[in-house]
Design a protein around this motif. Structure first.
Motif, PDB file in Angstrom:
ATOM      1  N   THR A 154       0.790  -1.228   0.000  1.00 12.98           N
ATOM      2  CA  THR A 154       0.000   0.000   0.000  1.00 12.98           C
ATOM      3  C   THR A 154       0.825   1.281   0.000  1.00 12.98           C
ATOM      4  O   THR A 154       0.327   2.318  -0.418  1.00 12.98           O
ATOM      5  CB  THR A 154      -0.936   0.011   1.224  1.00 12.98           C
ATOM      6  OG1 THR A 154      -0.153  -0.202   2.396  1.00 12.98           O
ATOM      7  CG2 THR A 154      -1.988  -1.076   1.118  1.00 12.98           C
ATOM      8  N   ASN A 155       2.057   1.234   0.464  1.00 10.56           N
ATOM      9  CA  ASN A 155       2.916   2.415   0.457  1.00 10.56           C
ATOM     10  C   ASN A 155       3.211   2.769  -1.003  1.00 10.56           C
ATOM     11  O   ASN A 155       3.719   1.937  -1.750  1.00 10.56           O
ATOM     12  CB  ASN A 155       4.209   2.102   1.214  1.00 10.56           C
ATOM     13  CG  ASN A 155       5.187   3.261   1.249  1.00 10.56           C
ATOM     14  OD1 ASN A 155       5.128   4.178   0.442  1.00 10.56           O
ATOM     15  ND2 ASN A 155       6.109   3.203   2.190  1.00 10.56           N
ATOM     16  N   LYS A 178      -4.518   6.882  -5.797  1.00  9.80           N
ATOM     17  CA  LYS A 178      -3.919   5.836  -4.985  1.00  9.80           C
ATOM     18  C   LYS A 178      -3.813   4.555  -5.802  1.00  9.80           C
ATOM     19  O   LYS A 178      -4.680   4.257  -6.612  1.00  9.80           O
ATOM     20  CB  LYS A 178      -4.797   5.607  -3.753  1.00  9.80           C
ATOM     21  CG  LYS A 178      -4.207   4.667  -2.756  1.00  9.80           C
ATOM     22  CD  LYS A 178      -4.977   4.691  -1.464  1.00  9.80           C
ATOM     23  CE  LYS A 178      -4.298   3.754  -0.490  1.00  9.80           C
ATOM     24  NZ  LYS A 178      -4.801   3.871   0.842  1.00  9.80           N
ATOM     25  N   ASN A 185     -10.207   5.216  -1.594  1.00  6.66           N
ATOM     26  CA  ASN A 185      -9.968   4.097  -0.675  1.00  6.66           C
ATOM     27  C   ASN A 185     -11.139   3.116  -0.692  1.00  6.66           C
ATOM     28  O   ASN A 185     -10.944   1.905  -0.641  1.00  6.66           O
ATOM     29  CB  ASN A 185      -9.718   4.592   0.747  1.00  6.66           C
ATOM     30  CG  ASN A 185      -8.361   5.237   0.886  1.00  6.66           C
ATOM     31  OD1 ASN A 185      -7.491   5.072   0.052  1.00  6.66           O
ATOM     32  ND2 ASN A 185      -8.174   5.994   1.949  1.00  6.66           N
ATOM     33  N   ASN A 186     -12.356   3.635  -0.752  1.00  5.88           N
ATOM     34  CA  ASN A 186     -13.542   2.762  -0.816  1.00  5.88           C
ATOM     35  C   ASN A 186     -13.529   1.937  -2.101  1.00  5.88           C
ATOM     36  O   ASN A 186     -13.850   0.741  -2.075  1.00  5.88           O
ATOM     37  CB  ASN A 186     -14.831   3.584  -0.790  1.00  5.88           C
ATOM     38  CG  ASN A 186     -15.034   4.325   0.502  1.00  5.88           C
ATOM     39  OD1 ASN A 186     -14.102   4.525   1.259  1.00  5.88           O
ATOM     40  ND2 ASN A 186     -16.245   4.772   0.740  1.00  5.88           N
ATOM     41  N   PHE A 217       0.933   1.720   6.550  1.00  3.57           N
ATOM     42  CA  PHE A 217       0.276   2.323   5.391  1.00  3.57           C
ATOM     43  C   PHE A 217      -1.053   1.685   5.032  1.00  3.57           C
ATOM     44  O   PHE A 217      -1.662   2.056   4.039  1.00  3.57           O
ATOM     45  CB  PHE A 217       1.206   2.263   4.170  1.00  3.57           C
ATOM     46  CG  PHE A 217       2.358   3.199   4.278  1.00  3.57           C
ATOM     47  CD1 PHE A 217       2.254   4.502   3.832  1.00  3.57           C
ATOM     48  CD2 PHE A 217       3.541   2.787   4.853  1.00  3.57           C
ATOM     49  CE1 PHE A 217       3.319   5.375   3.954  1.00  3.57           C
ATOM     50  CE2 PHE A 217       4.614   3.649   4.977  1.00  3.57           C
ATOM     51  CZ  PHE A 217       4.502   4.944   4.526  1.00  3.57           C
ATOM     52  N   CYS A 218      -1.515   0.727   5.801  1.00  2.40           N
ATOM     53  CA  CYS A 218      -2.762   0.030   5.494  1.00  2.40           C
ATOM     54  C   CYS A 218      -3.914   0.725   6.216  1.00  2.40           C
ATOM     55  O   CYS A 218      -4.007   0.679   7.444  1.00  2.40           O
ATOM     56  CB  CYS A 218      -2.659  -1.435   5.925  1.00  2.40           C
ATOM     57  SG  CYS A 218      -4.065  -2.421   5.409  1.00  2.40           S
ATOM     58  N   ASP A 219      -4.802   1.382   5.456  1.00  2.00           N
ATOM     59  CA  ASP A 219      -5.906   2.098   6.104  1.00  2.00           C
ATOM     60  C   ASP A 219      -6.980   1.127   6.590  1.00  2.00           C
ATOM     61  O   ASP A 219      -6.962  -0.061   6.290  1.00  2.00           O
ATOM     62  CB  ASP A 219      -6.488   3.172   5.180  1.00  2.00           C
ATOM     63  CG  ASP A 219      -7.101   2.614   3.921  1.00  2.00           C
ATOM     64  OD1 ASP A 219      -7.807   1.595   4.007  1.00  2.00           O
ATOM     65  OD2 ASP A 219      -6.898   3.193   2.847  1.00  2.00           O
ATOM     66  N   LEU A 220      -7.913   1.646   7.352  1.00  2.00           N
ATOM     67  CA  LEU A 220      -8.931   0.803   7.982  1.00  2.00           C
ATOM     68  C   LEU A 220      -9.824   0.083   6.974  1.00  2.00           C
ATOM     69  O   LEU A 220     -10.220  -1.053   7.207  1.00  2.00           O
ATOM     70  CB  LEU A 220      -9.784   1.627   8.942  1.00  2.00           C
ATOM     71  CG  LEU A 220      -9.075   2.090  10.209  1.00  2.00           C
ATOM     72  CD1 LEU A 220      -9.973   3.002  11.025  1.00  2.00           C
ATOM     73  CD2 LEU A 220      -8.630   0.904  11.036  1.00  2.00           C
ATOM     74  N   ARG A 242      -7.897  -2.827   5.823  1.00  2.00           N
ATOM     75  CA  ARG A 242      -7.736  -3.765   6.948  1.00  2.00           C
ATOM     76  C   ARG A 242      -9.004  -4.587   7.145  1.00  2.00           C
ATOM     77  O   ARG A 242      -8.947  -5.765   7.468  1.00  2.00           O
ATOM     78  CB  ARG A 242      -7.357  -2.997   8.216  1.00  2.00           C
ATOM     79  CG  ARG A 242      -7.166  -3.844   9.440  1.00  2.00           C
ATOM     80  CD  ARG A 242      -6.009  -4.834   9.244  1.00  2.00           C
ATOM     81  NE  ARG A 242      -5.850  -5.692  10.391  1.00  2.00           N
ATOM     82  CZ  ARG A 242      -6.253  -6.960  10.436  1.00  2.00           C
ATOM     83  NH1 ARG A 242      -6.849  -7.510   9.411  1.00  2.00           N
ATOM     84  NH2 ARG A 242      -6.063  -7.680  11.510  1.00  2.00           N
TER      85      ARG A 242
END
Length: 156
Positions: free
Chosen positions: A29-30, A47, A89-90, A112-115, A118
């Motif tokens: 993810t970075n 992203k 992100n969604n 770097f892993c968003d919720l 996750r």
């Protein structure tokens, strides 16, 4: 720019790390590491992530790359009628949800892993951050070439 052949060899080293940790899949993810492993440098406005399995690397990004070490690409709409989408992100989470659906052990970069990503991980999560930093310490020829070009710019 980093080369496809250099990134392909880096993917093989990542797969060795995955075997060491008994991982089914890795989610990179970075943005710097996505570029490092895929040779795709995403525009700053969008992203991109890289999903790595033993047999494939899937790049999820907002625009179709001209060059990439990924075996397949999945795109999402990062720009709607000239306006940047704030829900990237969604869209990425929706794109990788089925890729992670039957995995027991997933490697990712915890820093770097968003919720949203996750939540897509159903099994155990393993932090690959330290392993990736270790991989990045030894430079490949394409990386050295970029370093030499940067140094030449300073001398100019």
């Amino acid at each position: 720019m980093l080369t496809v052949s250099g990134s392909t060899s880096r993917l093989e080293r990542l797969r060795s790390v995955m075997q060491k940790h008994r991982l089914d899949v890795s989610v990179i993810t970075n943005p710097k590491n996505v570029y490092y492993f895929s040779a795709f440098l995403a525009p700053w406005t969008e992203k991109a992530i890289l999903v790595v399995r033993a047999d494939q690397a899937i790049l999820v990004c907002g625009t179709e790359p001209a060059v990439s070490a990924a075996t397949s690409v999945r795109t999402y709409e990062a720009n709607a009628i000239g306006t940047l989408r704030l829900d990237q992100n969604n869209q990425i989470a929706a794109a990788i949800k089925e890729l992670l659906s039957k995995t027991k052990r997933v490697g990712t970069e915890f820093a770097f892993c968003d919720l949203l990503l996750r939540e897509c991980i159903q099994g155990d999560a393993v932090d690959l951050g330290p392993d990736i930093y270790q991989l990045r310490r030894c430079k490949d020829p394409d990386e050295l070439e970029l370093i030499y070009k940067s140094a030449a710019c300073i001398d100019a």
